[in-house]
Design a protein around this motif. Structure first.
Motif, PDB file in Angstrom:
ATOM      1  N   ASP A 184      55.430  69.338  -3.207  1.00  0.00           N
ATOM      2  CA  ASP A 184      55.709  68.396  -4.296  1.00  0.00           C
ATOM      3  C   ASP A 184      56.307  69.120  -5.502  1.00  0.00           C
ATOM      4  O   ASP A 184      57.194  68.589  -6.178  1.00  0.00           O
ATOM      5  CB  ASP A 184      54.428  67.668  -4.703  1.00  0.00           C
ATOM      6  N   ALA A 185      55.810  70.324  -5.776  1.00  0.00           N
ATOM      7  CA  ALA A 185      56.338  71.096  -6.904  1.00  0.00           C
ATOM      8  C   ALA A 185      57.808  71.463  -6.670  1.00  0.00           C
ATOM      9  O   ALA A 185      58.629  71.384  -7.589  1.00  0.00           O
ATOM     10  CB  ALA A 185      55.498  72.349  -7.125  1.00  0.00           C
ATOM     11  N   ILE A 186      58.142  71.850  -5.448  1.00  0.00           N
ATOM     12  CA  ILE A 186      59.543  72.173  -5.132  1.00  0.00           C
ATOM     13  C   ILE A 186      60.408  70.937  -5.303  1.00  0.00           C
ATOM     14  O   ILE A 186      61.523  71.002  -5.825  1.00  0.00           O
ATOM     15  CB  ILE A 186      59.650  72.729  -3.699  1.00  0.00           C
ATOM     16  N   GLU A 187      59.894  69.786  -4.896  1.00  0.00           N
ATOM     17  CA  GLU A 187      60.646  68.538  -5.017  1.00  0.00           C
ATOM     18  C   GLU A 187      61.023  68.253  -6.476  1.00  0.00           C
ATOM     19  O   GLU A 187      62.094  67.709  -6.739  1.00  0.00           O
ATOM     20  CB  GLU A 187      59.821  67.375  -4.475  1.00  0.00           C
ATOM     21  N   ARG A 188      60.150  68.601  -7.400  1.00  0.00           N
ATOM     22  CA  ARG A 188      60.445  68.349  -8.821  1.00  0.00           C
ATOM     23  C   ARG A 188      60.989  69.597  -9.519  1.00  0.00           C
ATOM     24  O   ARG A 188      61.017  69.656 -10.744  1.00  0.00           O
ATOM     25  CB  ARG A 188      59.210  67.827  -9.552  1.00  0.00           C
ATOM     26  N   ASP A 189      61.428  70.570  -8.723  1.00  0.00           N
ATOM     27  CA  ASP A 189      62.055  71.796  -9.223  1.00  0.00           C
ATOM     28  C   ASP A 189      61.095  72.622 -10.077  1.00  0.00           C
ATOM     29  O   ASP A 189      61.504  73.314 -11.004  1.00  0.00           O
ATOM     30  CB  ASP A 189      63.316  71.465 -10.028  1.00  0.00           C
ATOM     31  N   ASP A 190      59.814  72.573  -9.739  1.00  0.00           N
ATOM     32  CA  ASP A 190      58.795  73.371 -10.425  1.00  0.00           C
ATOM     33  C   ASP A 190      58.444  74.550  -9.522  1.00  0.00           C
ATOM     34  O   ASP A 190      57.427  74.529  -8.815  1.00  0.00           O
ATOM     35  CB  ASP A 190      57.559  72.501 -10.720  1.00  0.00           C
ATOM     36  N   LEU A 191      59.275  75.569  -9.537  1.00  0.00           N
ATOM     37  CA  LEU A 191      59.068  76.704  -8.643  1.00  0.00           C
ATOM     38  C   LEU A 191      57.824  77.500  -9.020  1.00  0.00           C
ATOM     39  O   LEU A 191      57.148  78.052  -8.145  1.00  0.00           O
ATOM     40  CB  LEU A 191      60.302  77.603  -8.634  1.00  0.00           C
ATOM     41  N   ASP A 192      57.498  77.574 -10.311  1.00  0.00           N
ATOM     42  CA  ASP A 192      56.278  78.266 -10.721  1.00  0.00           C
ATOM     43  C   ASP A 192      55.049  77.561 -10.145  1.00  0.00           C
ATOM     44  O   ASP A 192      54.116  78.216  -9.672  1.00  0.00           O
ATOM     45  CB  ASP A 192      56.182  78.319 -12.249  1.00  0.00           C
ATOM     46  N   GLY A 193      55.044  76.230 -10.203  1.00  0.00           N
ATOM     47  CA  GLY A 193      53.930  75.479  -9.642  1.00  0.00           C
ATOM     48  C   GLY A 193      53.817  75.677  -8.143  1.00  0.00           C
ATOM     49  O   GLY A 193      52.704  75.797  -7.601  1.00  0.00           O
ATOM     50  N   ALA A 194      54.954  75.713  -7.456  1.00  0.00           N
ATOM     51  CA  ALA A 194      54.936  75.935  -6.006  1.00  0.00           C
ATOM     52  C   ALA A 194      54.394  77.325  -5.685  1.00  0.00           C
ATOM     53  O   ALA A 194      53.586  77.504  -4.765  1.00  0.00           O
ATOM     54  CB  ALA A 194      56.346  75.770  -5.446  1.00  0.00           C
ATOM     55  N   ARG A 195      54.824  78.314  -6.467  1.00  0.00           N
ATOM     56  CA  ARG A 195      54.352  79.682  -6.236  1.00  0.00           C
ATOM     57  C   ARG A 195      52.833  79.770  -6.428  1.00  0.00           C
ATOM     58  O   ARG A 195      52.128  80.392  -5.624  1.00  0.00           O
ATOM     59  CB  ARG A 195      55.067  80.646  -7.184  1.00  0.00           C
ATOM     60  N   GLY A 214      56.296  80.311   2.692  1.00  0.00           N
ATOM     61  CA  GLY A 214      56.614  79.474   1.543  1.00  0.00           C
ATOM     62  C   GLY A 214      56.830  80.289   0.289  1.00  0.00           C
ATOM     63  O   GLY A 214      57.764  80.023  -0.492  1.00  0.00           O
ATOM     64  N   LEU A 215      55.994  81.293   0.075  1.00  0.00           N
ATOM     65  CA  LEU A 215      56.159  82.176  -1.079  1.00  0.00           C
ATOM     66  C   LEU A 215      57.506  82.895  -1.040  1.00  0.00           C
ATOM     67  O   LEU A 215      58.182  83.021  -2.069  1.00  0.00           O
ATOM     68  CB  LEU A 215      55.028  83.206  -1.115  1.00  0.00           C
ATOM     69  N   ALA A 216      57.884  83.350   0.145  1.00  0.00           N
ATOM     70  CA  ALA A 216      59.161  84.047   0.275  1.00  0.00           C
ATOM     71  C   ALA A 216      60.323  83.107  -0.029  1.00  0.00           C
ATOM     72  O   ALA A 216      61.289  83.474  -0.701  1.00  0.00           O
ATOM     73  CB  ALA A 216      59.297  84.629   1.682  1.00  0.00           C
ATOM     74  N   GLN A 217      60.243  81.868   0.440  1.00  0.00           N
ATOM     75  CA  GLN A 217      61.316  80.911   0.207  1.00  0.00           C
ATOM     76  C   GLN A 217      61.402  80.525  -1.271  1.00  0.00           C
ATOM     77  O   GLN A 217      62.500  80.396  -1.826  1.00  0.00           O
ATOM     78  CB  GLN A 217      61.109  79.682   1.087  1.00  0.00           C
ATOM     79  N   VAL A 218      60.258  80.350  -1.912  1.00  0.00           N
ATOM     80  CA  VAL A 218      60.257  80.037  -3.339  1.00  0.00           C
ATOM     81  C   VAL A 218      60.862  81.203  -4.126  1.00  0.00           C
ATOM     82  O   VAL A 218      61.639  81.005  -5.066  1.00  0.00           O
ATOM     83  CB  VAL A 218      58.834  79.719  -3.827  1.00  0.00           C
TER      84      VAL A 218
END
Length: 311
Positions: A184-195, A214-218
């Motif tokens: 969901d974080a990636i969807e809203r362009d929140d890469l810090d949240g995804a990490r 996922g961490l590597a992709q982020v």
């Protein structure tokens, strides 16, 4: 779009589509401006939605149209592809991306002009054509894309965006909560949240391969989000000993599907460096191995070359 709860499948589609039958592009009539209203199997995607688009290609083929509002050929081709997507009834998804509004995505596909059409199969880009072509020639290329997808088990169906008589697709298993939070974080362009979500998943289960990937992709998305492909290549060519410049081009190559070029570049830098620079390159290679997947033969070959260079 459908999201997958398992690791992204890998496949090699090089040579899967024969483009030799395409004649010289024609320029069909059309008025510049916005593309036609989306049909049942058409989505408009921006940079924030790009990761989800790539993930959906693990279930069915995605055909990406990079367009621009000033291009008459873009608007005409958008209408043709939308009609063909309806004709195929959900066997593939048409994703329309405004190249000028989303330059990072255009750079990822290494688009040199608009319109550009690229297929994505299981996360891997397969360049198709640039410009406009007669419907029958586009049909032949799409048939080859579908055949390559079927040969690799990508036989899912796109859920229609309009109500109709088709049955609802079966619900896929839910992602673990932290993975869903990262998605969901990636969807809203929140890469810090995804990490942060993936890091928490790793703390709870150090063997969580999905979280590690996922961490590597982020990290890859974060490192390249403001990069300009042409400027990065020029900087790397001008300063071959600049490790950071070489690392950036390798990242952009992986993002654009030029995996072997990226690995070859970093292996050359690895052999030419020592000390902290060599360790930096080694870590980046391992990180990109995670992005592509350890079962990919290109990763296996590069891993062997890396071991030979180090030891």
């Amino acid at each position: 779009m459908t999201q997958s709860s398992g690791p992204r499948p890998r496949l090699d589609v090089r040579g899967a589509v024969d483009l030799s039958a395409l004649a010289r592009p024609s320029t069909p009539p059309g008025a510049p401006g916005s593309v036609p209203v989306a049909g049942s199997y058409v989505v408009d995607v921006d940079e924030a939605g790009f990761p989800a688009l790539v993930q959906s290609s693990t279930a069915y083929p995605v055909v990406v149209l990079l367009w621009a509002s000033w291009s008459e050929a873009s608007t005409a081709l958008a209408a043709e592809l939308s009609s063909l997507a309806d004709e195929d009834g959900g066997r593939w998804l048409l994703a329309r991306i405004d190249a000028e509004a989303n330059p990072q995505v255009a750079a990822a596909f290494q688009a040199q002009s608009v319109p550009t059409v690229v297929a994505v199969l299981a996360g891997q880009p397969l360049p198709l054509f640039q410009g406009s072509y007669p419907r029958e020639q586009i049909r032949a290329v799409l048939d080859q894309v579908l055949a390559a997808a079927e040969a690799n088990g990508l036989t899912g169906r796109v859920a229609t965006t309009h109500e109709g008589d088709e049955p609802e697709p079966e619900a896929e298993p839910a992602l673990p909560p932290l993975h869903q939070a990262a998605y969901d974080a990636i969807e809203r362009d929140d890469l810090d949240g995804a990490r942060q979500a993936y890091e928490q998943a790793m703390r709870e289960n150090p063997r969580d391969a999905m979280a590690r990937a996922g961490l590597a992709q982020v990290g890859l998305l974060d490192r390249t989000r403001t990069a300009d492909l042409h400027a990065a290549r020029a900087a790397a060519a001008a300063a071959p000993a600049d490790v950071q410049a070489q690392l950036l081009v390798a990242d952009l190559d992986v993002l654009g599907g030029k995996v072997e070029d990226a690995f070859a570049r970093l292996l050359d830098v690895l052999r030419a460096t020592t000390g902290p620079d060599r360790e930096l390159v080694r870590v980046r290679l391992v990180d990109l191995f995670e992005v592509i997947g350890g079962d990919d033969p290109r990763v296996q070959a590069a891993r062997r070359s890396m071991a030979a260079a180090l030891y």
